[in-house]
Write a protein that holds these residues in place. Structure first.
Motif: not given
Length: 347
Positions: A171-174, A191-198, A200-206, A209-219
């Motif tokens: 899990l990558v936070i950020g 590795c199997e990679v999950t990204v928790a961040g916010r 849209e542009t950055r999450l699309k980049a993730a 780059l190979g992120a298997d799952r994207l989780i949107v977090v708020g502020t």
């Protein structure tokens, strides 16, 4: 020459700065690519950095360029650099003599020599940096790619500290540049990679780059809840790259028993985190906190760049003239979610 000068909190001015004569062992570098960085944004918002920069001072530290002038040492020793060499330079160099340098922990050197001044037409490289952390580029390596070497070297150290194994759930936070670089290297490690961040542009980049799952977090500090609501299974490794006490706490909460947490993101000075001692002990957790880079990881980072693993096109999503830099920094301070911006230092 024109250069951006930091005067204090959110006060950067583009000015004419006199170029001094070189001293023995120094080289002058004409800057061909300079990139924005989260650390520079922190310095801009605070107006200083206790270890790296004291205003008024030239500013910026991710750069690559062409040597325009050299001043060899009068000792007669062979000098490895010449005018026209295409190079990248790190933003610091260790002393090589203190306890930490002797232990192979040069990132903790008692006398790290820092370099600032990337947002300028040229920069002088001190002898220690010219000796330890100035690297020659291949002819085909772009300057924008090469300018990623310093942040990537920090990520390489973090990756090594995580001791990743193929098949691990990470899990990558950020979702900033550091997180995105870690995503790319973790996927390369199998590795199997999950990204928790916010953002849209950055999450699309993730995702690219190979992120298997994207989780949107708020502020609002609900990272742990957001991840638990969407993730399936436990995480072997959690890489925190936000640098807030609440995300440090979330990282420790989200790792599995026997797992490893890398508290990579530096929190504001004076902050603290409360730990659940029972969880820490009975879950047998491993906490590491990677900081900065070493000459070895600088070289490893450039290898990743020159082999095409990390490319500027995946991280640089904007350009800005040097004259417009103060405005860009202000927009970044108020929530601009760009990844990295290439600063055109001659415009």
């Amino acid at each position: 020459m024109r250069a951006a000068v930091l005067y204090g909190k959110e006060d950067v001015r583009v000015e004419q700065v006199a170029e001094r004569a070189l001293q023995p062992g120094e080289v002058r570098l004409g800057i061909e690519a300079a990139l924005t960085c989260g650390t520079d944004l922190k310095v801009f918002k605070r107006g200083y950095h206790a270890r790296m920069i004291v205003p008024p001072s030239v500013f910026g530290h991710e750069l690559a360029g062409i040597i325009s002038e050299v001043c060899p040492s009068p000792s007669g020793a062979a000098f490895p650099w010449k005018v026209g060499d295409r190079v990248v330079v790190a933003n610091s160099a260790p002393c090589g003599h203190c306890f930490y340098c002797r232990e192979g922990q040069e990132n903790l050197c008692d006398d790290l020599l820092f370099l600032n001044g990337a947002y300028a037409e040229s920069i002088i490289i001190p002898p220690r940096l010219a000796e330890k952390n100035l690297l020659r580029l291949r002819p085909e390596t772009s300057f924008a790619d090469a300018a990623l070497t310093e942040p990537l070297a920090c990520v390489v150290l973090g990756l090594e500290d995580c001791r990743l194994k193929m098949g691990q759930r990470v899990l990558v936070i950020g979702s900033g540049p550091i997180s995105l670089m870690f995503v790319a290297l973790a996927r390369r490690s199998g590795c199997e990679v999950t990204v928790a961040g916010r953002g849209e542009t950055r999450l699309k980049a993730a995702a690219r780059l190979g992120a298997d799952r994207l989780i949107v977090v708020g502020t609002g500090g609900e990272t742990a809840a957001a991840v638990k609501a969407e993730a399936t299974g436990d995480f072997d490794v959690v890489f925190e790259a936000v640098g807030k006490p609440e995300t440090w706490a979330a990282a420790i909460e989200l790792v599995r028993k026997g797992g490893l947490v890398n508290l990579f993101g530096g929190c504001p000075s004076g902050t603290s985190v409360s730990l659940d001692t029972a969880r820490m002990h009975y879950a047998n957790l491993t906490l590491v906190a990677s900081f900065h880079h070493t000459p070895r990881t600088i070289r490893r980072a450039l290898e990743f760049i020159e082999s095409g693993v990390i490319r500027a096109q995946d991280f640089v999503n904007g350009e800005c003239s040097l004259s417009e830099l103060p405005g860009l920094l202000k927009s970044m301070a108020t929530g601009n979610r760009s990844v990295k911006t290439l600063i055109l230092v001659r415009k």
